[in-house]
Design an enzyme around this catalytic site. Structure first.
Site, PDB file in Angstrom:
ATOM      1  N   ASP A  44      -1.466 -28.058   2.611  1.00 36.08           N
ATOM      2  CA  ASP A  44      -1.409 -28.795   3.873  1.00 36.08           C
ATOM      3  C   ASP A  44      -2.322 -28.085   4.866  1.00 36.08           C
ATOM      4  O   ASP A  44      -2.437 -26.854   4.854  1.00 36.08           O
ATOM      5  CB  ASP A  44       0.013 -28.863   4.433  1.00 36.08           C
ATOM      6  CG  ASP A  44       0.100 -29.761   5.655  1.00 36.08           C
ATOM      7  OD1 ASP A  44       0.193 -30.991   5.478  1.00 36.08           O
ATOM      8  OD2 ASP A  44       0.046 -29.236   6.778  1.00 36.08           O
ATOM      9  N   ASP A  47       4.950 -27.437   6.269  1.00 32.76           N
ATOM     10  CA  ASP A  47       4.725 -28.788   5.758  1.00 32.76           C
ATOM     11  C   ASP A  47       4.457 -28.762   4.255  1.00 32.76           C
ATOM     12  O   ASP A  47       4.878 -29.668   3.521  1.00 32.76           O
ATOM     13  CB  ASP A  47       3.549 -29.444   6.490  1.00 32.76           C
ATOM     14  CG  ASP A  47       3.915 -29.848   7.914  1.00 32.76           C
ATOM     15  OD1 ASP A  47       5.042 -29.531   8.343  1.00 32.76           O
ATOM     16  OD2 ASP A  47       3.083 -30.474   8.603  1.00 32.76           O
ATOM     17  N   HIS A  78       4.426 -29.797  11.606  1.00 28.16           N
ATOM     18  CA  HIS A  78       2.996 -29.692  11.928  1.00 28.16           C
ATOM     19  C   HIS A  78       2.505 -28.240  11.894  1.00 28.16           C
ATOM     20  O   HIS A  78       1.612 -27.874  12.652  1.00 28.16           O
ATOM     21  CB  HIS A  78       2.676 -30.337  13.282  1.00 28.16           C
ATOM     22  CG  HIS A  78       2.809 -31.826  13.267  1.00 28.16           C
ATOM     23  ND1 HIS A  78       1.963 -32.642  12.556  1.00 28.16           N
ATOM     24  CD2 HIS A  78       3.702 -32.643  13.886  1.00 28.16           C
ATOM     25  CE1 HIS A  78       2.335 -33.905  12.729  1.00 28.16           C
ATOM     26  NE2 HIS A  78       3.378 -33.935  13.526  1.00 28.16           N
ATOM     27  N   GLU A 112      -3.801 -27.876   9.070  1.00 27.81           N
ATOM     28  CA  GLU A 112      -3.772 -28.249  10.475  1.00 27.81           C
ATOM     29  C   GLU A 112      -5.209 -28.231  10.965  1.00 27.81           C
ATOM     30  O   GLU A 112      -5.988 -27.337  10.597  1.00 27.81           O
ATOM     31  CB  GLU A 112      -2.910 -27.288  11.295  1.00 27.81           C
ATOM     32  CG  GLU A 112      -1.455 -27.216  10.857  1.00 27.81           C
ATOM     33  CD  GLU A 112      -0.756 -28.566  10.889  1.00 27.81           C
ATOM     34  OE1 GLU A 112      -1.128 -29.404  11.748  1.00 27.81           O
ATOM     35  OE2 GLU A 112       0.133 -28.800  10.067  1.00 27.81           O
TER      36      GLU A 112
END
Length: 620
Positions: free
Chosen positions: A36, A182, A177, A38
């Site tokens: 994952d 995540d 987030h 960001e």
């Protein structure tokens, strides 16, 4: 080679034990790296990675984790910091992406990458590798969002977002987030989805990869229906047991498009149900894409096939009418009647029509009462009059001439000049924004956008309504010309003048056989959707105006001055959520399923039974 005495070769098929390789790679033996990211935005073109989190798992066991902040090379937008909790100060001492990638790729080497909305995460990683000069390895990948859509129904989850799936599967970590959290939540979602694969008989990586590409056997058995379909542009009609149209579509290559309904490329459950009912396919070749699109619209409007969703009810379009009476008012109607007042629209639904009406009432003090006012019998004023939102013609405080000057502003906006109607609204939007009343400003701005679009749409339609005939031509890409004869916005003839053939001679034949539209000479002879198809085809680069009868012109000043405003509104909507995924994540109401030893059930009722039979019923 002779057989030994006493032994005879037995008739019938020989059986051979399959090897481990033939069975595929068991899911329990596959190493998955769930990743994952960001980022500072929604696109790798103008955004960068700020955090990478990954979890390596095999056989349900966590083998390792990878997490690091990444310096994006520029300031992190404040709204991103609010969303993720990652600030520019936090990443100031973090490594750049070119230093992080080698470590991550080594962590993931030889594994299958898993991500929720994999195109987003893997797209950023590929773009980072390309920018850093690091070769991107060939990874197999699994998208848990796609897998969830395949295995879960709308009865079980309203959508397939990670925040929705996490509580459904009771994940140990809640998505927040942040990349590693995540990723951990996605691991639990992946394992929860794997539990649903057992009843489907899917135990290998190869079967998992092909899950979303399965072709329903009922669709496969109907492939012969496409054998006679020709190539080239046209319209296709799936017809049912009573020869009724089930679905109407169009394509630039009929044969290729129709054959795709019987392949893995078609995943819509509605289409599986439709193909199950279809008995034959009717192909209607057309001269070019415009004729195909127009014929599709007409067939859908005429037959209203139950498996078509768009353009089935053109008669349901709405218009805003300024009534024809001494003190006119606005009303929402479904039909345009000549001489019955000024009409604005059409609008796709009641919400859009009401938004336009509200915008007009914000700008003009038109009366909002529904009764017909008399010039002799006076009434009492309503609350709007006390608020200054109406001149109270019902009480005699406003003369017919004074009221007519207000109504004239609306008529002028519809016909040619919307400035006096729109300018006060935009001024108020600016004032509300300056006062910090942003929600009110946004609501009014959106109403103004609906109003301006409706005015533009009406004026564009009017530009063709009064043209008795025009002839358009576009290159066909092979040295010839695609031709279209349009009368009062209606396509009445279409053809192709092939290379070496006289265009004028072919046009003469087209005009001789062209349809003669009926109705008043100053009104559209076609539906709004058809006329807009003609307008878009006419405005494509390369289209030429060959001949014209009458005048083709746009009203001035029109809505050209508001093109920038409309573009800003659209851009503002796109930027509201930089992480919004434009792809649909909603679950399919009837996902195809394969039960052990039985073909997938088709239809709405069978689909529900299948969920229970395969253990996919909702958790309670």
């Amino acid at each position: 080679m002779a057989l030994p005495s006493g032994h005879r070769e037995q008739a019938g098929p020989r059986f051979q034990q399959a090897t481990i390789d033939d069975l595929g790679t068991p899911l329990a033996a596959v190493t998955f790296v769930v990743v994952d990211l960001e980022t500072t935005g929604g696109s790798p073109k103008d955004s960068a990675i700020t955090e990478i989190g990954a979890v390596k798992v095999r056989g349900g066991q966590v083998l390792g984790e990878f997490q690091t902040l990444v310096d994006p090379g520029h300031e992190i937008p404040p709204y991103i910091s609010v969303l993720t909790g990652i600030t520019s100060m936090m990443v100031a001492a973090a490594p750049r992406i070119d230093a992080v990638l080698p470590a991550f790729l080594e962590f993931a080497r030889g594994a299958v990458l898993v991500a929720h909305n994999a195109p987003f995460d893997l797209g950023f990683l590929r773009a980072a590798c390309e920018a850093s000069g690091v070769p991107w390895p060939v990874f197999a990948s699994v998208d848990t969002a796609v897998l969830a859509r395949r295995l879960l129904s709308r009865d079980e989850v309203p959508n397939c977002k990670l925040a929705t799936l996490a509580p459904y599967f009771s994940t140990s970590t809640q998505p927040c987030h942040r990349a590693l959290d995540d990723a951990r939540a996605t691991v639990d979602v992946l394992h929860g989805l794997f539990e649903l694969l057992g009843p489907l008989g899917i135990t290998s990586l190869e079967e998992l990869t092909g899950l979303t590409r399965q072709v329903d056997p009922q669709r496969r058995r109907k492939r012969h229906l496409a054998e006679h379909v020709p190539s080239g542009p046209g319209v296709y009609v799936f017809r049912g047991p009573r020869d009724e149209p089930l679905y109407v579509g169009t394509s630039g290559d009929l044969r290729s498009r129709v054959r795709s309904y019987f392949s893995a490329g078609e995943q819509r459950s509605r289409m599986t149900e439709m193909i199950t009912l279809a008995e034959r396919i009717e192909a209607l070749p057309c001269a070019h894409d415009l004729e195909a699109a127009v014929r599709e619209l007409r067939l859908i409007a005429e037959h209203k096939p139950r498996y078509n969703r768009r353009s089935r009810f053109p008669e349901r379009a709405l218009w805003v009418r300024l009534t024809d009476e001494p003190f006119p008012r606005l009303s929402v109607v479904r039909r345009v009647r000549p001489g019955a007042g000024a009409f604005l629209g059409p609008f796709p639904d009641r919400r859009a029509a009401d938004a336009a009406v509200a915008a007009v009432h914000e700008s003009l003090p038109l009366r909002q009462c529904t009764s017909r006012l008399s010039l002799t019998v006076l009434g009492s004023a309503c609350a709007l009059a006390g608020m200054g939102r109406c001149g109270a013609p019902c009480t005699g405080d406003q003369s017919r001439e004074e009221y007519a000057s207000i109504a004239t502003v609306f008529r002028a906006a519809v016909e040619s000049d919307p400035r006096d109607l729109v300018a006060p609204l935009l001024h108020r939007v600016e004032r509300l924004a300056e006062e910090g009343r942003y929600e009110e400003a946004a609501v009014l701005r959106d109403r103004v956008a609906v109003l301006v679009r409706a005015v533009r749409r009406r004026q564009r339609l009017e530009s063709l309504a009064t043209v008795p005939e025009l002839v358009l031509a576009r290159p066909d890409g092979a040295g010839g010309w695609q031709l279209a004869v349009v009368r009062r916005g209606r396509l009445v003839a279409a053809g192709v003048a092939e290379r070496g053939r006289s265009v004028r001679g072919h046009l003469a034949d087209l005009r001789t056989t062209a349809e003669t539209p009926t109705g008043p000479e100053d009104e559209l002879a076609a539906s709004v959707d058809e006329t807009e198809l003609v307008l878009r085809w006419m405005e494509k680069p390369g289209t030429r105006l060959v001949d014209l009868t009458g005048t083709l012109a746009s009203r001035t000043p029109g809505t050209g001055d508001y093109s920038g405003f409309l573009a800003q509104v659209e851009a503002g909507r796109a930027e509201r959520d930089p992480f919004a995924d434009t792809r649909s994540l909603s679950t399919r109401s009837q996902p195809d399923r394969v039960a052990p030893g039985a073909p997938p059930a088709g239809g709405r009722t069978a689909g529900r039974r299948g969920r229970v039979a395969t253990g996919l019923a909702s958790r309670t």
